[in-house]
Design a protein around this motif. Sequence first.
Motif, PDB file in Angstrom:
ATOM      1  N   ILE A   8      18.734  -7.126  -8.055  1.00 59.93           N
ATOM      2  CA  ILE A   8      17.667  -6.692  -8.956  1.00 59.93           C
ATOM      3  C   ILE A   8      16.311  -7.095  -8.385  1.00 59.93           C
ATOM      4  CG2 ILE A   8      16.664  -6.997 -11.255  1.00 59.93           C
ATOM      5  CD1 ILE A   8      19.544  -7.508 -12.256  1.00 59.93           C
ATOM      6  N   ALA A   9      16.210  -8.336  -7.923  1.00 59.29           N
ATOM      7  CA  ALA A   9      14.956  -8.819  -7.333  1.00 59.29           C
ATOM      8  C   ALA A   9      14.600  -8.014  -6.094  1.00 59.29           C
ATOM      9  CB  ALA A   9      15.078 -10.294  -6.987  1.00 59.29           C
ATOM     10  N   PHE A  10      15.594  -7.753  -5.252  1.00 58.31           N
ATOM     11  CA  PHE A  10      15.346  -6.995  -4.025  1.00 58.31           C
ATOM     12  C   PHE A  10      14.797  -5.609  -4.323  1.00 58.31           C
ATOM     13  CE2 PHE A  10      17.573  -3.552  -1.667  1.00 58.31           C
ATOM     14  CZ  PHE A  10      16.689  -3.486  -0.590  1.00 58.31           C
ATOM     15  N   SER A  11      15.497  -4.852  -5.170  1.00 60.83           N
ATOM     16  CA  SER A  11      15.092  -3.477  -5.422  1.00 60.83           C
ATOM     17  C   SER A  11      13.766  -3.392  -6.157  1.00 60.83           C
ATOM     18  CB  SER A  11      16.181  -2.739  -6.215  1.00 60.83           C
ATOM     19  OG  SER A  11      16.412  -3.364  -7.459  1.00 60.83           O
ATOM     20  N   THR A  12      13.433  -4.432  -6.934  1.00 64.54           N
ATOM     21  CA  THR A  12      12.162  -4.435  -7.666  1.00 64.54           C
ATOM     22  C   THR A  12      10.995  -4.827  -6.772  1.00 64.54           C
ATOM     23  OG1 THR A  12      13.275  -4.994  -9.747  1.00 64.54           O
ATOM     24  CG2 THR A  12      10.911  -5.417  -9.614  1.00 64.54           C
ATOM     25  N   PHE A  13      11.088  -5.991  -6.146  1.00 67.24           N
ATOM     26  CA  PHE A  13       9.955  -6.522  -5.388  1.00 67.24           C
ATOM     27  C   PHE A  13       9.732  -5.790  -4.071  1.00 67.24           C
ATOM     28  CE2 PHE A  13      11.161 -10.372  -7.938  1.00 67.24           C
ATOM     29  CZ  PHE A  13      10.079 -10.281  -8.799  1.00 67.24           C
ATOM     30  N   SER A  14      10.807  -5.402  -3.401  1.00 60.35           N
ATOM     31  CA  SER A  14      10.611  -4.654  -2.155  1.00 60.35           C
ATOM     32  C   SER A  14      10.005  -3.285  -2.450  1.00 60.35           C
ATOM     33  CB  SER A  14      11.932  -4.499  -1.405  1.00 60.35           C
ATOM     34  OG  SER A  14      12.842  -3.693  -2.118  1.00 60.35           O
ATOM     35  N   GLY A  15      10.398  -2.672  -3.567  1.00 59.29           N
ATOM     36  CA  GLY A  15       9.807  -1.386  -3.943  1.00 59.29           C
ATOM     37  C   GLY A  15       8.320  -1.501  -4.189  1.00 59.29           C
ATOM     38  N   LEU A  16       7.901  -2.564  -4.874  1.00 57.05           N
ATOM     39  CA  LEU A  16       6.474  -2.793  -5.115  1.00 57.05           C
ATOM     40  C   LEU A  16       5.734  -3.089  -3.815  1.00 57.05           C
ATOM     41  CD1 LEU A  16       6.727  -5.017  -8.323  1.00 57.05           C
ATOM     42  CD2 LEU A  16       5.671  -2.754  -8.201  1.00 57.05           C
ATOM     43  N   GLY A  17       6.349  -3.921  -2.964  1.00 59.65           N
ATOM     44  CA  GLY A  17       5.704  -4.283  -1.701  1.00 59.65           C
ATOM     45  C   GLY A  17       5.504  -3.082  -0.790  1.00 59.65           C
ATOM     46  N   PHE A  18       6.545  -2.285  -0.628  1.00 61.44           N
ATOM     47  CA  PHE A  18       6.422  -1.112   0.233  1.00 61.44           C
ATOM     48  C   PHE A  18       5.552  -0.038  -0.417  1.00 61.44           C
ATOM     49  CE2 PHE A  18      10.312  -2.868   2.242  1.00 61.44           C
ATOM     50  CZ  PHE A  18       9.849  -2.873   3.551  1.00 61.44           C
ATOM     51  N   GLY A  19       5.507  -0.029  -1.749  1.00 62.20           N
ATOM     52  CA  GLY A  19       4.594   0.882  -2.432  1.00 62.20           C
ATOM     53  C   GLY A  19       3.144   0.539  -2.140  1.00 62.20           C
ATOM     54  N   LEU A  20       2.824  -0.757  -2.150  1.00 55.33           N
ATOM     55  CA  LEU A  20       1.462  -1.195  -1.817  1.00 55.33           C
ATOM     56  C   LEU A  20       1.145  -0.903  -0.352  1.00 55.33           C
ATOM     57  CD1 LEU A  20      -1.199  -2.566  -2.409  1.00 55.33           C
ATOM     58  CD2 LEU A  20      -0.070  -4.787  -2.171  1.00 55.33           C
ATOM     59  N   LEU A  21       2.115  -1.114   0.547  1.00 56.28           N
ATOM     60  CA  LEU A  21       1.905  -0.812   1.963  1.00 56.28           C
ATOM     61  C   LEU A  21       1.638   0.681   2.177  1.00 56.28           C
ATOM     62  CD1 LEU A  21       4.591  -3.044   3.735  1.00 56.28           C
ATOM     63  CD2 LEU A  21       2.105  -3.321   3.793  1.00 56.28           C
ATOM     64  N   PHE A  22       2.275   1.518   1.369  1.00 54.54           N
ATOM     65  CA  PHE A  22       2.036   2.958   1.459  1.00 54.54           C
ATOM     66  C   PHE A  22       0.566   3.269   1.224  1.00 54.54           C
ATOM     67  CE2 PHE A  22       1.393   6.943  -0.853  1.00 54.54           C
ATOM     68  CZ  PHE A  22       1.922   7.865   0.041  1.00 54.54           C
ATOM     69  N   TRP A  23      -0.001   2.716   0.155  1.00 54.84           N
ATOM     70  CA  TRP A  23      -1.408   2.973  -0.158  1.00 54.84           C
ATOM     71  C   TRP A  23      -2.333   2.373   0.897  1.00 54.84           C
ATOM     72  CZ3 TRP A  23      -2.813   6.410  -3.708  1.00 54.84           C
ATOM     73  CH2 TRP A  23      -1.889   6.757  -4.677  1.00 54.84           C
ATOM     74  N   LEU A  24      -2.013   1.169   1.349  1.00 52.97           N
ATOM     75  CA  LEU A  24      -2.841   0.532   2.373  1.00 52.97           C
ATOM     76  C   LEU A  24      -2.819   1.337   3.670  1.00 52.97           C
ATOM     77  CD1 LEU A  24      -1.850  -3.218   1.822  1.00 52.97           C
ATOM     78  CD2 LEU A  24      -4.059  -2.154   1.293  1.00 52.97           C
ATOM     79  N   GLY A  25      -1.682   1.947   3.976  1.00 54.99           N
ATOM     80  CA  GLY A  25      -1.582   2.748   5.186  1.00 54.99           C
ATOM     81  C   GLY A  25      -2.501   3.947   5.186  1.00 54.99           C
ATOM     82  N   PHE A  26      -2.790   4.464   4.007  1.00 49.85           N
ATOM     83  CA  PHE A  26      -3.712   5.601   3.889  1.00 49.85           C
ATOM     84  C   PHE A  26      -5.150   5.153   3.644  1.00 49.85           C
ATOM     85  CE2 PHE A  26       0.197   8.028   3.311  1.00 49.85           C
ATOM     86  CZ  PHE A  26      -0.103   9.197   4.008  1.00 49.85           C
ATOM     87  N   GLY A  27      -5.378   3.856   3.820  1.00 51.64           N
ATOM     88  CA  GLY A  27      -6.740   3.338   3.675  1.00 51.64           C
ATOM     89  C   GLY A  27      -7.192   3.175   2.252  1.00 51.64           C
ATOM     90  N   VAL A  28      -6.242   2.978   1.343  1.00 48.89           N
ATOM     91  CA  VAL A  28      -6.563   2.819  -0.078  1.00 48.89           C
ATOM     92  C   VAL A  28      -5.983   1.491  -0.572  1.00 48.89           C
ATOM     93  CG1 VAL A  28      -6.313   3.795  -2.381  1.00 48.89           C
ATOM     94  CG2 VAL A  28      -6.500   5.310  -0.389  1.00 48.89           C
ATOM     95  N   GLY A  94      -2.500  -3.659  10.030  1.00 46.82           N
ATOM     96  CA  GLY A  94      -3.196  -4.681   9.263  1.00 46.82           C
ATOM     97  C   GLY A  94      -3.992  -5.619  10.147  1.00 46.82           C
ATOM     98  N   ALA A  95      -3.442  -5.937  11.331  1.00 44.23           N
ATOM     99  CA  ALA A  95      -4.161  -6.807  12.262  1.00 44.23           C
ATOM    100  C   ALA A  95      -5.474  -6.176  12.691  1.00 44.23           C
ATOM    101  CB  ALA A  95      -3.286  -7.095  13.481  1.00 44.23           C
TER     102      ALA A  95
END
Length: 290
Positions: A8-28, A94-95
């Motif tokens: 449950i923790a994996f599917s929840t937190f990794s989904g949020l983390g990769f969701g944030l990385l998605f937006w950051l990748g597009f410069g948002v 990110g670097a």
Amino acid sequence: MHPAPSVIAFSTFSGLGFGLLFWLGFGVPAVSGWSAFAFFTIAYLLAVGGLISSTFHLGHPERALKAFTQWRSSWLSREGLCAVAALIVMAIYGAGLVFFDAAWQPLGILGALLSLGTVFTTAMIYTQLKTVPRWHQPLTPFYFLSLSLAGGALLAGQITWAVVLLIAAGAVQIATWLLGDKALKQSGTDIASATQLGGIGKVRAFEPPHTGTNYLLREFVFQIGRKHAQKLRVISFGLMIVLPVLLLLLPFSHLLAVVAVLVHVAGVLASRWLFFAEAEHVVGLYYGKR
């Protein structure tokens, strides 16, 4: 399915983390320097923390590396490869933002797509399982992806996108519940088809295969009362969708934004618990549990 806390923790937190990385990748949002460092730190803590938590559910965590070798046939292997690729690409991107004030956008877009691909491959691990009709439906990937994108937008501070995507995720969640409730019955699977004895006559369970518990009962036969499930659905939906949307529609303040994130995460955890607890694995037919 037994709702293991690590999964449950994996599917929840990794989904949020990769969701944030998605937006950051597009410069948002458009960040650099220490601001970029803060956003990427949050994203990596969630994504990597979720991935690490998943290893606690493995019977032999020391063999986890072997999962990467089966990418031709295993969605679990594809998930691992996508996750590693996304984390490496986004670390380089990110670097550039943190240390060189440079947005290497093609790299960011590639990392964003790999991040979304990671969430999709996670969803496909469950979608492919014909033995769990509730999961074996086209809406399962949309369930994972919509919550990842909405949660990512919320963490990225994109209020308008977050409201729109939360509402969309809510619609997907409701549709997933409605279709999932009918899935086992519509699959046509019952004790007769499970035992292949339907041609002889009406099949019923005379007594369970085992007098005590076993691995199958612990891992695949979990029952939750319908009344409790309905209450938990209302609670999870309220926390995951309704409250965050209402908070985001109020005049903006950082405190309200933090509260919106916290209640959303709590709601997603409850929704994910139900995702596993309500899964009706067909092995339960042999034990008279379906």
